[in-house]
Design a protein around this motif. Structure first.
Motif, mmCIF file in Angstrom:
data_model
loop_
_atom_site.group_PDB
_atom_site.id
_atom_site.type_symbol
_atom_site.label_atom_id
_atom_site.label_comp_id
_atom_site.label_asym_id
_atom_site.label_seq_id
_atom_site.Cartn_x
_atom_site.Cartn_y
_atom_site.Cartn_z
ATOM 1 N N ARG A 189 35.126 43.154 41.304
ATOM 2 C CA ARG A 189 36.004 42.585 42.333
ATOM 3 C C ARG A 189 35.350 41.360 42.987
ATOM 4 O O ARG A 189 36.034 40.390 43.314
ATOM 5 C CB ARG A 189 36.309 43.648 43.382
ATOM 6 N N ALA A 190 34.019 41.408 43.175
ATOM 7 C CA ALA A 190 33.319 40.266 43.765
ATOM 8 C C ALA A 190 33.413 39.044 42.853
ATOM 9 O O ALA A 190 33.663 37.925 43.314
ATOM 10 C CB ALA A 190 31.853 40.634 44.026
ATOM 11 N N VAL A 191 33.212 39.267 41.559
ATOM 12 C CA VAL A 191 33.311 38.156 40.599
ATOM 13 C C VAL A 191 34.727 37.600 40.580
ATOM 14 O O VAL A 191 34.952 36.386 40.589
ATOM 15 C CB VAL A 191 32.877 38.615 39.193
ATOM 16 N N HIS A 192 35.713 38.505 40.552
ATOM 17 C CA HIS A 192 37.108 38.079 40.571
ATOM 18 C C HIS A 192 37.419 37.261 41.819
ATOM 19 O O HIS A 192 38.131 36.249 41.748
ATOM 20 C CB HIS A 192 38.028 39.305 40.537
ATOM 21 N N ARG A 193 36.876 37.700 42.955
ATOM 22 C CA ARG A 193 37.202 37.005 44.212
ATOM 23 C C ARG A 193 36.611 35.595 44.238
ATOM 24 O O ARG A 193 37.278 34.650 44.653
ATOM 25 C CB ARG A 193 36.709 37.817 45.411
ATOM 26 N N VAL A 194 35.373 35.456 43.785
ATOM 27 C CA VAL A 194 34.761 34.132 43.781
ATOM 28 C C VAL A 194 35.470 33.216 42.779
ATOM 29 O O VAL A 194 35.830 32.075 43.106
ATOM 30 C CB VAL A 194 33.258 34.224 43.464
#
Length: 362
Positions: free
Chosen positions: A251-256
């Motif tokens: 989710r962190a990668v997707h958000r960035v």
């Protein structure tokens, strides 16, 4: 030793596939239509009267149309007002902190912790604690004095507009109940009782979000981040996803990545509608972005962020005359900072868990 490299390559391929591959998603056309319509009406109706500024203030309340989307409309009629009261309480809390800039980070941390406790304990579901934190942060900035970098708006006006947006969102959600066929269909769907129960997974999420919110708020203050609430919002978005570290990491990668692409989309949209943006064209752009985001958010979070980012930036900055590239760049940096804090907290949680599991030497 010989098979460690193939295992590593296989793990990397699986991780890459998880980042790119869409997840199974139920049909979301109806939900997307109602979300887009709520945003279009909330901003568009005041725009017809020449007060698009009031519509933008009300859009915070309109976001409540996204809650409890998987429940029956009868259940949403009963429970959505309670969720909306929580969102409006966060907005009101944000206005209280506006006169004391040093209090703003504390309010963000308290809002994040309190919201994630209530959301996890009552099984509200997505978007979870995200909008209360965003609402508190935006309200604080809007009502802060101009000398302190705020917009200097009347707190009562901000709260009243958010309330009007919430009421309109509720009307959009329950309007289909006027049709007998919808009421008949709803009768066959169970209504979950309202209760509070925070299990072990929920307590883990609450602890992670609370620690990360404190770290991100302090870090944003130390670095002088102009809109520190975006950093805390990123933390909440990543860590409230669940107990699984892998899911939160993805989710962190997707958000960035989604924010990075979405920032470019924001600049392109601004090129079409202008900045400051006015009139029905802005309302239509917001409605379309909201519709598209809700259509794909379950299937691929990163793809949804490509639309959520310009949506959020247009709501926050439509009345600004700033350079859109500067606005977009700041949002990307704030998001990356928040996601970095979230990953550090996940790593720390993993290390603590390993230490606690290590057998004691005799």
């Amino acid at each position: 030793m010989s098979d460690s490299s193939p295992r590593a390559r296989q793990g990397a391929r699986e991780l890459l596939a998880a980042l790119v591959r869409p997840d199974p998603s139920p049909p979301r056309l109806g939900i997307a239509v109602q979300a887009g319509l709520a945003m279009l009406l909330t901003v568009g109706l005041p725009a017809l009267a020449g007060r698009v500024d009031l519509g933008l203030l009300a859009s915070t309340g309109a976001l409540s149309a996204l809650y409890l989307s998987s429940r029956s409309r009868t259940e949403r009629l009963r429970r959505l007002p309670l969720v909306q009261l929580g969102l409006l309480a966060a907005v009101a809390l944000g206005t209280v902190s506006a006169r004391l800039p040093a209090l703003a980070p504390v309010v963000l941390v308290v809002t994040a912790g309190g919201a994630v406790v209530l959301v996890s304990g009552t099984a509200v579901g997505p978007p979870g604690a995200l909008f209360p934190v965003l609402g508190a942060g935006v309200a604080s900035r809007l009502t802060a004095p101009v000398s302190a970098g705020g917009a200097g708006l009347d707190p009562l006006l901000v709260i009243a507009c958010a309330t009007a947006g919430a009421v309109l969102a509720l009307l959009v959600v329950i309007a289909p109940l006027a049709l007998p066929a919808v009421r008949r269909r709803d009768r066959g769907r169970p209504i979950a009782p309202i209760r509070f129960a925070l299990d072990a997974a929920g307590r883990t999420v609450v602890l992670r979000v609370s620690v990360a919110a404190v770290l991100s708020a302090v870090l944003a203050a130390v670095l002088g981040v102009e809109r520190g609430y975006w950093v805390v919002v990123a933390v909440v978005a990543v860590l409230q996803a669940g107990r699984g570290r892998r899911l939160s990491g993805i989710r962190a990668v997707h958000r960035v990545a989604g924010t990075l692409v979405g920032a470019v989309v924001f600049v392109l949209v601004v090129g079409l509608i202008g900045l400051p943006a006015q009139g029905l064209l802005l309302a239509i752009a917001l409605g379309v972005l909201q519709f598209g985001a809700e259509l794909v958010i379950v299937a691929h979070y990163g793809a949804a962020l490509i639309l959520v980012t310009p949506l959020a930036l247009l709501i926050a900055e439509a009345g600004s005359a700033g350079d859109p590239w500067v606005i977009a760049g700041s949002r990307v940096l704030d998001t990356a900072l928040g996601c970095g804090v979230a990953l550090v907290v996940l790593l720390g949680d993993h290390l603590v868990e390993r230490l606690l599991r290590r057998p004691t030497a005799r």
